[in-house]
Design an enzyme around this catalytic site. Structure first.
Site, PDB file in Angstrom:
ATOM      1  N   GLY A 155      52.405  91.015  18.133  1.00 14.36           N
ATOM      2  CA  GLY A 155      53.336  89.973  18.580  1.00 14.36           C
ATOM      3  C   GLY A 155      53.838  90.378  19.939  1.00 14.36           C
ATOM      4  N   GLU A 156      55.105  90.305  20.112  1.00 17.09           N
ATOM      5  CA  GLU A 156      55.705  90.696  21.383  1.00 17.09           C
ATOM      6  C   GLU A 156      56.709  91.796  21.090  1.00 17.09           C
ATOM      7  OE1 GLU A 156      55.642  91.209  24.911  1.00 17.09           O
ATOM      8  OE2 GLU A 156      54.425  89.487  24.294  1.00 17.09           O
ATOM      9  N   SER A 157      56.368  93.010  21.468  1.00 22.33           N
ATOM     10  CA  SER A 157      57.200  94.144  21.049  1.00 22.33           C
ATOM     11  C   SER A 157      58.615  94.058  21.608  1.00 22.33           C
ATOM     12  CB  SER A 157      56.536  95.464  21.425  1.00 22.33           C
ATOM     13  OG  SER A 157      56.258  95.501  22.797  1.00 22.33           O
TER      14      SER A 157
ATOM     15  N   CYS B  14      48.491  96.323  17.558  1.00 21.60           N
ATOM     16  CA  CYS B  14      48.905  95.840  18.872  1.00 21.60           C
ATOM     17  C   CYS B  14      50.393  96.109  19.121  1.00 21.60           C
ATOM     18  CB  CYS B  14      48.522  94.369  19.009  1.00 21.60           C
ATOM     19  SG  CYS B  14      48.246  93.919  20.720  1.00 21.60           S
TER      20      CYS B  14
ATOM     21  N   ARG C  80      51.884  99.064  27.702  1.00 23.08           N
ATOM     22  CA  ARG C  80      51.862  97.648  27.305  1.00 23.08           C
ATOM     23  C   ARG C  80      51.048  96.819  28.296  1.00 23.08           C
ATOM     24  NH1 ARG C  80      57.140  95.049  27.250  1.00 23.08           N
ATOM     25  NH2 ARG C  80      55.890  93.421  26.262  1.00 23.08           N
TER      26      ARG C  80
ATOM     27  N   ILE D  74      44.471  90.938  22.437  1.00 23.43           N
ATOM     28  CA  ILE D  74      45.319  89.891  23.026  1.00 23.43           C
ATOM     29  C   ILE D  74      46.486  90.556  23.754  1.00 23.43           C
ATOM     30  CG2 ILE D  74      46.717  87.843  22.544  1.00 23.43           C
ATOM     31  CD1 ILE D  74      45.100  87.586  19.887  1.00 23.43           C
ATOM     32  N   ARG D  75      46.483  90.428  25.043  1.00 24.79           N
ATOM     33  CA  ARG D  75      47.510  91.118  25.858  1.00 24.79           C
ATOM     34  C   ARG D  75      47.750  92.517  25.285  1.00 24.79           C
ATOM     35  NH1 ARG D  75      52.070  89.647  28.262  1.00 24.79           N
ATOM     36  NH2 ARG D  75      53.194  89.031  26.410  1.00 24.79           N
TER      37      ARG D  75
ATOM     38  N   HIS E  59      43.513  93.310  16.965  1.00 30.34           N
ATOM     39  CA  HIS E  59      44.032  92.515  15.844  1.00 30.34           C
ATOM     40  C   HIS E  59      43.007  92.362  14.724  1.00 30.34           C
ATOM     41  CE1 HIS E  59      47.832  90.838  17.505  1.00 30.34           C
ATOM     42  NE2 HIS E  59      47.243  91.123  18.667  1.00 30.34           N
TER      43      HIS E  59
ATOM     44  N   GLU F 140      43.472  91.539  11.757  1.00 34.86           N
ATOM     45  CA  GLU F 140      43.835  90.451  10.835  1.00 34.86           C
ATOM     46  C   GLU F 140      43.286  89.104  11.300  1.00 34.86           C
ATOM     47  OE1 GLU F 140      45.679  91.788  13.073  1.00 34.86           O
ATOM     48  OE2 GLU F 140      46.979  90.274  13.996  1.00 34.86           O
TER      49      GLU F 140
HETATM   50  N1  GLN Z   1      51.698  92.386  24.863  1.00 40.09           N
HETATM   51  C1  GLN Z   1      52.393  92.595  23.629  1.00 40.09           C
HETATM   52  C2  GLN Z   1      53.525  93.612  23.791  1.00 40.09           C
HETATM   53  O1  GLN Z   1      53.575  94.278  24.747  1.00 40.09           O
HETATM   54  C3  GLN Z   1      51.477  93.033  22.516  1.00 40.09           C
HETATM   55  C4  GLN Z   1      50.459  91.966  22.301  1.00 40.09           C
HETATM   56  C5  GLN Z   1      50.011  91.801  20.898  1.00 40.09           C
HETATM   57  O2  GLN Z   1      50.616  92.298  19.936  1.00 40.09           O
HETATM   58  N2  GLN Z   1      48.974  91.028  20.751  1.00 40.09           N
HETATM   59  O3  GLN Z   1      54.338  93.728  22.941  1.00 40.09           O
END
Ligand code: GLN
Length: 244
Positions: free
Chosen positions: A71-73, A105, A127, A185-186, A221, A223
């Site tokens: 997700g987005e940490s 991630c 990140r 993903i990112r 990921h 999942e």
């Molecule tokens: N870019 C996200 C972060 O820095 C991590 C991306 C992800 O979990 N797919 O938190």
């Protein structure tokens, strides 16, 4: 880079055993993990219950393993509603380094660089190190982690023990580098890896997955694919511990 070692968890399914996998509902790809756990448990023939964790109180009943989704940490850290949960999750993980944890991630970021306290893994992570969203990609990842299912033993006598099939664990023979569909993903990148870690996944010669004690961190990921290898791994680790 850490020495590549081979580890294998082999599990004989036992319907009598039910294990609880805690799924942190911090933000991000949570429901996909739940589906992957259901699928992996079925593949292993193990009863696994998903314990959705929204507040620290949700840990009260106990869990056998934990999934920290992607997700987005930053969002995970700053959202105040997550604060109590995050603190309790770190406490749960710090209580015993062998407790099975799968961090994917952003989950891996939370393990390698917690907002406070010591890192949970002997590794540094950067990140968004592949670039922005448009630089997200899918690529084959070599995986050095296998979970084999041992068919239930044929029992000839009937006793309470007879329904409990033993769990077989070997420290030898972790995977063969068979590829896994890596979805990045990112994604973060490991910038350094300590000697205490074992490499369990590589993309193009770069480490993208590490294991230390019971803690497994992946920068991609799993999942989001139908390959349940990593989810089978965490279920089997939880089952091995629950049977001890
Ligand atoms: N870019 C996200 C972060 O820095 C991590 C991306 C992800 O979990 N797919 O938190």
């Amino acid at each position: 880079m850490a020495l590549k070692r081979r580890v294998e968890g082999r599990v004989a399914p036992s319907r009598a055993m039910s294990i609880r996998i805690g799924l942190a509902m911090l933000q991000g790809a949570r429901h996909e993990h739940a589906q992957a756990i259901v699928g992996a448990a079925e593949e292993l023939g193990i009863d696994a219950e998903i314990k959705v964790l929204r507040t620290s109180g949700d840990l009260d009943g106990g869990i056998d393993a934990l999934i920290l989704p992607g997700g987005e940490s930053t969002t995970m850290r700053i959202a105040s509603r997550h604060q109590g949960l995050l603190e309790s999750l770190y406490e749960w993980m710090n209580d015993d380094p062998q407790r099975p944890v799968l961090g994917t991630c952003a989950g891996a970021i939370l393990m390698c660089s917690p907002p406070s306290g010591p890192p949970l893994l002997d590794a540094e992570i950067s990140r968004n190190a592949w670039g922005r969203q448009a630089k997200s990609f899918q690529a084959p990842v070599a995986v050095f982690l296998n979970v084999e299912v041992v068919p239930p033993a044929v029992t000839t006598s009937v006793s309470t023990d007879a329904v409990h099939h033993p769990l077989v664990v070997s420290s030898d023979g972790l995977g063969d580098g068979e590829t896994f569909p890596g979805v990045f993903i990112r994604a973060p990148r490991f910038s350094s890896i300590g000697t205490g870690t074992t490499v369990v996944a590589e993309f193009d010669g770069e480490v993208v997955g590490i294991l230390q004690g019971g803690r497994l961190a992946l920068t991609f990921h799993p999942e989001l694919t139908s390959d349940r290898r990593f989810h089978r791994w965490i279920i089997s680790q939880a089952a091995i511990r629950a049977a001890d």
